[in-house]
Design an enzyme around this catalytic site. Structure first.
Site: not given
Ligand code: IMP
Ligand code: MG
Length: 178
Positions: A103, A107, A156, A163
């Site tokens: 991955e 986040d 971010f 992206d």
């Molecule tokens: P989560 O499900 O909240 O852990 O988010 C994970 C997904 O969100 C990742 O696969 C990333 O593609 C996207 N993501 C999370 N944080 C960022 C960031 O800071 N910049 C860009 N994409 C992010």
């Molecule tokens: Mg991702």
């Protein structure tokens, strides 16, 4: 590494250089090479964001490996929606295989939790998780993140596969929201 860049309406400043990313990835690949000696690895790369990380990581893997790609989505703009759509793209069986999920960034952990659970139902011999970036301040998942290149503050970031509404994936360095 260049200065401030603009993507859509937002400005981003340099955060991690491609050299730093490269050396983090080499270190991580070394650990995986140690841990999986004598086995075969099935990498499952989470598209779109992890394409660049996966590509650079596997170049340093000395263990026989397969590379799969799958797609999920949870982000709108710069905010995680927490809603993760279904997995598409995984066609081969993973039964009794050693799986490493690759991955770009973890986040909230919603995406990882979802993918981990879905892959777990395919009866693999083991599943581990490798991520380029982790935001420990927002992570509240139950999945153990086994391999982490870097933990970063809750800001971010874009570049190196990541992206902002479609832009910035091609950048070789990583930038942070200004
Ligand atoms: P989560 O499900 O909240 O852990 O988010 C994970 C997904 O969100 C990742 O696969 C990333 O593609 C996207 N993501 C999370 N944080 C960022 C960031 O800071 N910049 C860009 N994409 C992010
Ligand atoms: Mg991702």
């Amino acid at each position: 590494m260049e200065g401030t860049i603009q993507l859509h309406d937002k400005q981003f400043v340099p955060f991690l250089s491609s050299d730093e990313i490269e050396s983090d990835i080499r270190e991580l690949a070394d650990k995986i090479n140690q841990d999986y000696k004598g086995k075969e690895i099935h990498f499952v790369s989470i598209l779109n964001g992890a394409f660049m990380f996966t590509s650079d990581l596997v170049k340093h893997i000395e263990i026989p490996c397969h590379i799969h790609f799958l797609k999920v989505r949870s982000y709108e703009g710069t905010i995680s929606t927490g809603v993760v759509s279904n997995i598409i793209g995984l066609t081969e069986p993973l039964e009794n295989k050693h799986v490493i999920i690759a991955e770009d960034i973890v986040d909230t952990g919603a995406t990882m939790q979802h993918v981990y659970r879905e892959l777990g139902q395919m009866s693999p011999a083991s599943i581990k998780v490798a991520t380029l970036l982790l935001k420990p301040d927002t992570y509240n998942g139950e999945v153990k993140i086994d391999y982490i290149c870097r933990s970063i503050p809750n800001k971010f970031v874009v570049g190196y596969g990541l992206d902002y509404d479609g832009l910035g994936r091609n950048l070789k360095d990583i930038y942070q929201l200004k």
